[in-house]
Design a protein around this motif. Structure first.
Motif, PDB file in Angstrom:
ATOM      1  N   THR A 154     -19.348   5.678   8.539  1.00 44.69           N
ATOM      2  CA  THR A 154     -20.464   6.539   8.150  1.00 44.69           C
ATOM      3  C   THR A 154     -19.949   7.957   7.966  1.00 44.69           C
ATOM      4  OG1 THR A 154     -22.017   5.163   9.370  1.00 44.69           O
ATOM      5  CG2 THR A 154     -22.746   7.382   8.800  1.00 44.69           C
ATOM      6  N   SER A 195     -27.976   5.873   4.825  1.00 44.52           N
ATOM      7  CA  SER A 195     -28.746   5.423   5.980  1.00 44.52           C
ATOM      8  C   SER A 195     -29.679   6.499   6.525  1.00 44.52           C
ATOM      9  CB  SER A 195     -27.806   4.933   7.082  1.00 44.52           C
ATOM     10  OG  SER A 195     -26.916   5.954   7.459  1.00 44.52           O
ATOM     11  N   ASP A 196     -29.451   7.761   6.186  1.00 50.41           N
ATOM     12  CA  ASP A 196     -30.363   8.809   6.653  1.00 50.41           C
ATOM     13  C   ASP A 196     -30.247  10.013   5.742  1.00 50.41           C
ATOM     14  OD1 ASP A 196     -32.355   9.781   8.412  1.00 50.41           O
ATOM     15  OD2 ASP A 196     -30.880  10.988   9.469  1.00 50.41           O
ATOM     16  N   ASP A 249     -22.817   5.197   4.419  1.00 52.06           N
ATOM     17  CA  ASP A 249     -21.876   4.154   4.837  1.00 52.06           C
ATOM     18  C   ASP A 249     -21.006   3.813   3.634  1.00 52.06           C
ATOM     19  OD1 ASP A 249     -23.187   4.011   7.331  1.00 52.06           O
ATOM     20  OD2 ASP A 249     -24.700   2.699   6.466  1.00 52.06           O
ATOM     21  N   GLN A 308     -26.357  10.684   5.364  1.00 51.69           N
ATOM     22  CA  GLN A 308     -25.476   9.798   6.131  1.00 51.69           C
ATOM     23  C   GLN A 308     -25.173   8.610   5.235  1.00 51.69           C
ATOM     24  OE1 GLN A 308     -24.360  10.603   9.180  1.00 51.69           O
ATOM     25  NE2 GLN A 308     -25.610  12.453   9.247  1.00 51.69           N
ATOM     26  N   LYS A 321     -27.228   2.205  -2.860  1.00 49.22           N
ATOM     27  CA  LYS A 321     -27.123   1.579  -1.543  1.00 49.22           C
ATOM     28  C   LYS A 321     -26.103   2.329  -0.686  1.00 49.22           C
ATOM     29  CE  LYS A 321     -29.735  -1.711  -3.120  1.00 49.22           C
ATOM     30  NZ  LYS A 321     -31.175  -1.570  -2.893  1.00 49.22           N
TER      31      LYS A 321
END
Lengths: 88, 88
Positions: free
Chosen positions: B11, A45-46, B58, B56, A42
């Protein structure tokens, strides 16, 4: 015999990163993003996937080697319609 | 309401370079090496071609983001039979 007048060349390792343009979709990256989620990782995001090309260049200076790598990227390694490149 | 106790995530952009193992042949790199010669670019003695994957992530710290990238590389991005990877 004439004395050697040229500076002896050294071998430099120069890397060129070729990435998909930011405005373009990257379906391979999207597939990896889904795969990471399926593995339970997790927080990603990209994902963008490009090429990394490592060149061994015989040149008289690091500047000359980098200039040759940039010429190689412009002429052969990167397709400017879909990709941008960075040296190093 | 309870006060928010977690550190807000930022990020981070982390890159993973996945390259063919040094002992393995790299036919794609060999083809590019020949192509550079055909274009008249002299001085390149070897070419290796791998992947560059930009994530990317987080996370609460850059260390946590790099750890996640390393886990992703081990679990999905690199095939250790044929490739090695570096973070960064």
């Amino acid at each position: 015999m004439q004395p050697e007048s040229t500076i002896p060349a050294m071998t430099y390792t120069i890397s060129v990163n070729v990435m998909p343009l930011k405005d373009l979709l990257d379906p391979q990256g999207k597939a990896v993003l889904n795969g990471l989620g399926n593995l339970g990782l997790k927080g990603v995001s990209d994902v963008r996937i490009g090429k990394r090309i490592t060149l061994q260049i015989d040149a008289e200076s690091e500047e000359a080697a980098r200039a040759l790598a940039e010429e190689a990227a412009k002429k052969l390694l990167a397709n400017p319609v879909m990709e941008y490149f960075e040296i190093g």
